[in-house]
Design an enzyme around this catalytic site. Structure first.
Site, PDB file in Angstrom:
ATOM      1  N   GLU B  65       0.683  -1.333  -0.162  1.00 39.77           N
ATOM      2  CA  GLU B  65       0.402  -0.084   0.136  1.00 39.77           C
ATOM      3  C   GLU B  65       0.763   1.518  -0.173  1.00 39.77           C
ATOM      4  OE1 GLU B  65      -0.706  -2.722   2.252  1.00 39.77           O
ATOM      5  OE2 GLU B  65      -2.881  -3.193   1.619  1.00 39.77           O
ATOM      6  N   HIS B 134     -11.075  -5.281  11.203  1.00 43.23           N
ATOM      7  CA  HIS B 134     -11.209  -5.345   9.941  1.00 43.23           C
ATOM      8  C   HIS B 134     -12.635  -4.338   9.989  1.00 43.23           C
ATOM      9  CE1 HIS B 134      -8.001  -8.174   8.667  1.00 43.23           C
ATOM     10  NE2 HIS B 134      -8.350  -7.980   7.831  1.00 43.23           N
TER      11      HIS B 134
HETATM   12  C1  LIG Z   1      -1.799  -4.677   5.498  1.00 41.37           C
HETATM   13  C2  LIG Z   1      -3.210  -5.177   4.211  1.00 41.37           C
HETATM   14  N1  LIG Z   1      -3.375  -5.282   3.292  1.00 41.37           N
HETATM   15  C3  LIG Z   1      -4.004  -5.855   2.093  1.00 41.37           C
HETATM   16  C4  LIG Z   1      -4.657  -6.875   3.397  1.00 41.37           C
HETATM   17  C5  LIG Z   1      -5.932  -7.962   2.787  1.00 41.37           C
HETATM   18  N2  LIG Z   1      -5.634  -9.322   2.562  1.00 41.37           N
HETATM   19  C6  LIG Z   1      -5.821  -9.948   3.772  1.00 41.37           C
HETATM   20  S1  LIG Z   1      -5.003 -11.454   3.515  1.00 41.37           S
HETATM   21  C7  LIG Z   1      -4.606 -11.055   2.221  1.00 41.37           C
HETATM   22  C8  LIG Z   1      -3.362 -11.417   0.893  1.00 41.37           C
HETATM   23  C9  LIG Z   1      -2.442 -11.978   1.332  1.00 41.37           C
HETATM   24  O1  LIG Z   1      -1.812 -13.161   0.851  1.00 41.37           O
HETATM   25  P1  LIG Z   1      -0.211 -14.128   1.469  1.00 41.37           P
HETATM   26  O2  LIG Z   1       0.862 -13.615   2.317  1.00 41.37           O
HETATM   27  O3  LIG Z   1       0.531 -14.541   0.886  1.00 41.37           O
HETATM   28  O4  LIG Z   1      -0.976 -14.966   2.221  1.00 41.37           O
HETATM   29  P2  LIG Z   1      -2.149 -16.350   2.164  1.00 41.37           P
HETATM   30  O5  LIG Z   1      -3.211 -15.457   2.041  1.00 41.37           O
HETATM   31  O6  LIG Z   1      -2.106 -16.484   1.333  1.00 41.37           O
HETATM   32  O7  LIG Z   1      -2.328 -16.891   3.031  1.00 41.37           O
HETATM   33  C10 LIG Z   1      -4.952  -9.794   1.748  1.00 41.37           C
HETATM   34  C11 LIG Z   1      -4.263  -8.861   1.018  1.00 41.37           C
HETATM   35  C12 LIG Z   1      -4.403  -6.975   4.469  1.00 41.37           C
HETATM   36  N3  LIG Z   1      -5.418  -7.654   5.482  1.00 41.37           N
HETATM   37  N4  LIG Z   1      -3.457  -6.349   5.270  1.00 41.37           N
END
Ligand SMILES: Cc1ncc(C[n+]2csc(CCOP(=O)(O)OP(=O)(O)O)c2C)c(N)n1
Lengths: 329, 339
Positions: B65, B134
């Site tokens: 972000e 959230h």
């Molecule tokens: C700073 C932030 N940006 C966006 C999100 C929304 N978000 C939640 S899970 C996710 C994807 C995360 O991917 P990864 O780190 O690879 O973990 P996975 O979900 O695959 O276990 C996103 C974008 C968040 N929780 N925090």
């Protein structure tokens, strides 16, 4: 080095416990949410991120950890919590939002905190990193034993906070290990589309620390690589980075239609389910008998059933308890 | 019920339509954010954009972000009109510098020689047990800091007009949409937010409040989903013979103090409904806007129905205890008028 026979039994038991737990949660999650899916309804409301498929990472790493070691986890924390020894009854109750939950229902599934085994979460991507590095710093400053492990997804590695924490851990040579669970997707965005390098373990070079990648979602290989990294940290030789190829068999969250996945990808993953694979290997190598495995499976199922029953039977918190525990007592 | 010539849209679709219409006429408009491409946004507000405009102008980003919001500032200063999405407003913690020290200040720092025509759209609100990272609104946090306009639609008509206006504005606009109004079935949407939306492009003036329901005994001021709580409370009060006026703020910055003051001058009573935390926020600002102007119009001390000053709990019973709702608004009226 291969895990010992006892370690293998423990790893298999934790993987099966985690899987049975996620299956139970998945089933209950849909109670009250049909025919029209509404996240707010049912005994388990809110978002739900399951870890089916990723169990090898949790057990391969946590096999080397003691209760006093520190783990931080993410929005997808159940498998790691189970492997770290978080109390399953109180974790289940927390996921149901019950008074008997780990946080009395304040946190829910994305905020699993268990002080008894030094386990904490953040639902904000990469934000487990700072606290884990800080715990490692604290152990070093206090001369207390213990290492800190931050589990993150591969998507978290593109977050600024991740890099800041890695550098800090390296420049101060802290007893810290970052474990990247590379399931290839950050919600709908593929690793390839979001990440400038093919694999993230190479980023360790930026901090002058060892970086290792383990392919194949293989609990034995993860166990070996994690063992080295954690031993290094315990010996005061500084932090390491471990990237593990894994995959999620569920959607990003429950209700995710996964339209972004290429045709057939999911079927191929189910064929590589690590739990039957480990089972077959243990039989094959003679490290467990059919009867032993069946015993482990029955015990895991019974443990999960008991935890779910505990959660179901527990009372809701008093509504006005929402106003308590904002500050330390 | 949809009438024959009605075209009911959800807020999500109204937002996407406004962005698409501007993208068709203005090649500098482009969209960046997490899961805004193939997925169409977690809250559906970019659906269809990738198919029509392609990956050059509809860009899924890494989970970075600070980088992509900062990049939007730079692109905006360089002649583009970016729309960026911060998936949940709660995530502002990882990128706030790009927002409040860059996006919000570069026009001023440059003495007006730079323009920062960008829209930061972000989801707010709880009520579906997503817990304290959230579910927040933090309206007051954004509105407090000078240099960014802040809007928060309560229905699809306003959502489209505000988005068009935001995209044409040469200053940064923070566009805060409430998850419970988006028309995503899985969140149990408030039906009152899905209203007739003209197909042709139109812009609303940013900084104008609306009278959502006229009345004479009490003014209920709110924004976003709170407007729907207020309308429900007003309907219940009407059954008791109480005539409540509901003011929908629509914009937080600039704040339409005139409309608020005129309404309270008429009714003599003020209740502010805000899903954001109670203290140091929107509710206090609204009350101060009335009292510092002319306290003599008030027949009773103003009341606030806002989220108590605690992190948002997960458990349904605890979250519902904290959230504003029509019952709590009616109760505020009863306390206000109890002898
Ligand atoms: C700073 C932030 N940006 C966006 C999100 C929304 N978000 C939640 S899970 C996710 C994807 C995360 O991917 P990864 O780190 O690879 O973990 P996975 O979900 O695959 O276990 C996103 C974008 C968040 N929780 N925090």
């Amino acid at each position: 080095m291969s895990p010992t026979r006892d370690e293998q039994h423990w790893m298999y038991r934790m993987m099966v416990t985690s899987r049975r737990f996620e299956e139970a949660i998945a089933k209950i999650y849909f109670e009250g949410k049909t025919p029209v899916f509404n996240m707010a309804k049912g005994p388990i409301p809110g978002e739900m991120h399951l870890s089916d498929g990723q169990e090898p990472v949790a057990v391969g790493v946590c096999a080397h950890l003691e209760p006093h070691d520190v783990v931080t986890a993410t929005h997808r924390p159940h498998h790691q919590a189970i492997a770290k020894g978080v109390d399953l009854d109180r974790m289940a109750a927390e996921i149901f939002g019950k008074a008997t939950g780990l946080s009395g229902g304040r946190g829910g599934h994305m905020h699993i905190f268990d002080a008894d085994v030094n386990f904490a979460c953040s639902g904000i991507i990469a934000q487990g990193m700072g606290p884990a590095v800080g715990a490692a710093l604290s152990r070093k400053m206090q001369g207390k034993p213990g290492v800190a492990v931050a589990f993150v997804g591969e998507g978290a590695v593109n977050q600024g906070g991740w890099h800041e924490a890695m550098n800090l851990a390296a420049v101060w040579q802290l007893p810290f290990v970052c474990v990247i669970e590379d399931n290839a997707w950050g919600i709908s965005v593929s690793k390839r589309a979001s990440t400038a390098v093919a694999h993230n373990h190479v980023r360790a070079a930026a901090y002058g620390i060892p970086g290792v990648r383990v392919e194949g979602n293989d609990p034995y290989a993860i166990h070996a690589a994690a063992g080295e990294a954690i031993a290094r940290a315990r010996a005061g030789e500084g932090p390491s980075l471990l990237e593990v190829e894994t995959f999620r068999l569920a959607g990003h969250f429950m209700g995710d239609a996964e339209g972004y996945r290429p045709e057939g990808e999911k079927d191929a993953l189910f064929a590589r389910d690590p739990i039957p694979a480990m089972r077959a290997r243990m039989l094959d190598e003679g490290s467990a008998t059919e009867a032993e495995l069946a015993g482990i499976e029955a015990a895991a199922a019974a443990r999960v059933d008991a935890a779910i029953a505990f959660a179901r039977e527990s009372a809701d918190p008093a509504p006005e308890d929402a106003l308590t525990r904002v500050f330390a007592a | 019920m949809t009438k024959p010539n009605e075209r009911k849209l959800t807020i999500a679709r109204a937002m996407a339509e406004a962005v698409a219409q501007e993208m068709r006429i203005d090649p500098t408009v482009f969209v960046m954010g997490e899961d805004i491409g193939a997925l169409g946004g977690v809250y559906g507000n970019t659906r269809g954009l990738l198919d029509e405009f392609g990956t050059e102008r509809v860009r899924d980003t890494p989970i970075s972000e600070t980088a992509f919001i900062g990049a939007a500032v730079g692109a905006a200063q360089d002649g583009m009109r970016p729309v960026v999405e911060l998936m949940f407003v709660d995530f502002f913690g990882v990128c706030f510098d790009a927002i409040y020290n860059l996006m919000a200040k570069n026009i001023y720092f440059s003495g007006g020689s730079f323009r920062v025509p960008m829209v930061l759209m972000t989801s707010t609100g709880g009520g579906y047990s997503d817990a304290g990272q959230h579910s927040q609104c933090v309206y007051g946090t954004f509105a407090h800091l000078p240099g960014m306009k802040v809007v928060a639609p309560s229905n699809a008509y306003d959502a489209k007009g505000l988005m068009t206006a935001a995209l044409r504005d040469d200053s940064p606009v923070v566009y805060m949409y409430h998850k419970g109004l988006q028309g995503m079935g899985w969140l149990g949407t408030e039906p009152g937010a899905t209203v007739h939306v003209p197909e042709e492009s139109y812009a609303l003036e940013i900084g104008k409040a609306k009278i959502a329901r006229a009345g004479s005994d009490v003014t209920i001021v709110s924004l976003g989903i709170g407007v729907h709580h207020a309308l429900k409370a007003a309907a219940r009060l009407a059954e008791q013979g109480v005539s409540a006026e509901v003011v929908d703020l629509v914009s937080l910055v600039p704040l339409d103090r005139e409309t608020i003051r005129a309404s309270v001058a008429k009714t003599g009573r003020l209740i502010v409904v805000d899903e954001d935390y109670m203290s140091y926020g929107v509710s206090g600002e609204i009350i101060a806007s009335v009292t510092e102007h002319d306290i003599s119009v008030l027949k009773a001390a103003p009341k606030r129905v806002a989220f108590p000053d605690v992190p948002i709990p997960f458990a349904r019973v605890m979250e519902q205890f904290c959230l504003p709702d029509p019952d709590k608004i009616v109760a505020a009226w009863e306390q206000m008028t109890a002898a």
